[in-house]
Design an enzyme around this catalytic site. Sequence first.
Site, mmCIF file in Angstrom:
data_model
loop_
_atom_site.group_PDB
_atom_site.id
_atom_site.type_symbol
_atom_site.label_atom_id
_atom_site.label_comp_id
_atom_site.label_asym_id
_atom_site.label_seq_id
_atom_site.Cartn_x
_atom_site.Cartn_y
_atom_site.Cartn_z
ATOM 1 N N LYS A 58 -12.037 3.455 -19.495
ATOM 2 C CA LYS A 58 -11.711 2.598 -20.641
ATOM 3 C C LYS A 58 -12.982 2.171 -21.382
ATOM 4 O O LYS A 58 -14.094 2.342 -20.879
ATOM 5 C CB LYS A 58 -10.925 1.384 -20.126
ATOM 6 C CG LYS A 58 -9.577 1.764 -19.484
ATOM 7 C CD LYS A 58 -8.810 0.516 -19.042
ATOM 8 C CE LYS A 58 -7.433 0.874 -18.498
ATOM 9 N NZ LYS A 58 -6.633 -0.335 -18.152
ATOM 10 N N THR A 92 -4.516 -3.851 -10.384
ATOM 11 C CA THR A 92 -4.754 -4.135 -11.812
ATOM 12 C C THR A 92 -5.781 -5.245 -12.051
ATOM 13 O O THR A 92 -6.628 -5.122 -12.928
ATOM 14 C CB THR A 92 -3.410 -4.535 -12.485
ATOM 15 O OG1 THR A 92 -2.445 -3.529 -12.198
ATOM 16 C CG2 THR A 92 -3.563 -4.679 -13.983
ATOM 17 N N ASN A 132 -10.286 -3.725 -17.050
ATOM 18 C CA ASN A 132 -10.368 -3.234 -15.660
ATOM 19 C C ASN A 132 -10.868 -1.793 -15.535
ATOM 20 O O ASN A 132 -10.562 -1.096 -14.574
ATOM 21 C CB ASN A 132 -9.027 -3.446 -14.940
ATOM 22 C CG ASN A 132 -7.872 -2.824 -15.705
ATOM 23 O OD1 ASN A 132 -8.079 -2.067 -16.636
ATOM 24 N ND2 ASN A 132 -6.662 -3.123 -15.280
ATOM 25 N N ARG A 188 -5.521 6.252 -7.249
ATOM 26 C CA ARG A 188 -5.045 4.858 -7.353
ATOM 27 C C ARG A 188 -5.711 3.986 -6.289
ATOM 28 O O ARG A 188 -6.060 2.841 -6.536
ATOM 29 C CB ARG A 188 -3.515 4.783 -7.197
ATOM 30 C CG ARG A 188 -2.724 5.439 -8.310
ATOM 31 C CD ARG A 188 -2.652 4.640 -9.576
ATOM 32 N NE ARG A 188 -1.866 3.442 -9.483
ATOM 33 C CZ ARG A 188 -1.512 2.711 -10.541
ATOM 34 N NH1 ARG A 188 -1.880 3.066 -11.774
ATOM 35 N NH2 ARG A 188 -0.819 1.618 -10.394
ATOM 36 N N ARG A 223 -12.410 -1.181 -9.419
ATOM 37 C CA ARG A 223 -12.173 -2.461 -10.104
ATOM 38 C C ARG A 223 -12.784 -3.627 -9.320
ATOM 39 O O ARG A 223 -13.305 -4.575 -9.910
ATOM 40 C CB ARG A 223 -10.673 -2.665 -10.328
ATOM 41 C CG ARG A 223 -10.122 -1.743 -11.424
ATOM 42 C CD ARG A 223 -8.616 -1.732 -11.456
ATOM 43 N NE ARG A 223 -8.063 -1.032 -12.620
ATOM 44 C CZ ARG A 223 -6.789 -0.724 -12.777
ATOM 45 N NH1 ARG A 223 -5.914 -1.053 -11.835
ATOM 46 N NH2 ARG A 223 -6.373 -0.097 -13.854
HETATM 47 P P1 ADP Z 1 -2.423 -0.408 -14.109
HETATM 48 O O1 ADP Z 1 -3.487 0.000 -15.122
HETATM 49 O O2 ADP Z 1 -3.049 -1.120 -12.933
HETATM 50 O O3 ADP Z 1 -1.541 0.746 -13.706
HETATM 51 P P2 ADP Z 1 -0.260 -1.386 -15.870
HETATM 52 O O4 ADP Z 1 0.079 0.043 -16.128
HETATM 53 O O5 ADP Z 1 0.794 -2.321 -15.388
HETATM 54 O O6 ADP Z 1 -1.505 -1.504 -14.819
HETATM 55 O O7 ADP Z 1 -0.848 -2.022 -17.217
HETATM 56 C C1 ADP Z 1 -1.702 -1.309 -18.064
HETATM 57 C C2 ADP Z 1 -2.894 -2.168 -18.443
HETATM 58 O O8 ADP Z 1 -2.478 -3.286 -19.242
HETATM 59 C C3 ADP Z 1 -3.628 -2.771 -17.262
HETATM 60 O O9 ADP Z 1 -4.562 -1.880 -16.680
HETATM 61 C C4 ADP Z 1 -4.285 -3.978 -17.912
HETATM 62 O O10 ADP Z 1 -5.462 -3.596 -18.645
HETATM 63 C C5 ADP Z 1 -3.236 -4.423 -18.923
HETATM 64 N N1 ADP Z 1 -2.281 -5.427 -18.409
HETATM 65 C C6 ADP Z 1 -1.041 -5.174 -17.920
HETATM 66 N N2 ADP Z 1 -0.419 -6.311 -17.588
HETATM 67 C C7 ADP Z 1 -1.286 -7.315 -17.858
HETATM 68 C C8 ADP Z 1 -1.218 -8.757 -17.742
HETATM 69 N N3 ADP Z 1 -0.126 -9.390 -17.297
HETATM 70 N N4 ADP Z 1 -2.305 -9.467 -18.118
HETATM 71 C C9 ADP Z 1 -3.401 -8.849 -18.599
HETATM 72 N N5 ADP Z 1 -3.511 -7.518 -18.748
HETATM 73 C C10 ADP Z 1 -2.467 -6.752 -18.384
#
Ligand code: ADP
Length: 184
Positions: free
Chosen positions: A11, A126, A157, A120, A137
Amino acid sequence: MPVERTLVLLKPDAVARGLVGEIIARFERVGLKIVAMKMVRATPGQMERFYPSSEEWFRSAGNKLLKAYQELGIDPKSRLGTDDPVEAGRRIKDNLIRYMTSGPIVVMVLKGNRAVEVVRKLVGPTAPHAAPPGTIRGDYSVDSPDLAAEEGRVVFNLVHASDSPAEAEREIKFWFSEEELVHY
Ligand code: ADP
């Protein structure tokens, strides 16, 4: 066959912080093979189509945001104009698009035994503040959803990784043509 392909995005914060090499080294170190890689300046339209738009995703993300607001004592109606989880989830997606288009990203396909699950595991959960040490992370960030909520942004992240083999295939096709995937 457990040999899988998975999609990883480094990112904008990973690129801006000069962490591209260190993050890629972690994937190479476990024996995953890079079979495609490019640097992209994603458009809002691309990111809108890349991330899910299902009500289920909006509700789940929105509920997490509302929980963070509740813990901080922030009134979601005055901050977001809504306390509906699906609507809050839409705001998260808008902020996610803003984040993912704020600078260049690196897109890559990794291949190897159980690549989806292994990547993962290396990336971690996350929220970086809660991600265990040893994960990408957890080792490179202290950001958290409550701080992000306070600042009106998503959590920074560093990495995106596909969350299932089926999703990985969709995401790989989204960024690469079959000819761009190198066999070696
Ligand atoms: P991941 O990247 O861990 O698979 P998700 O697919 O649920 O997580 O969400 C995509 C991205 O959106 C996350 O990596 C994060 O940057 C952001 N995100 C999701 N939910 C939240 C939240 N509740 N608060 C802040 N950022 C969030």
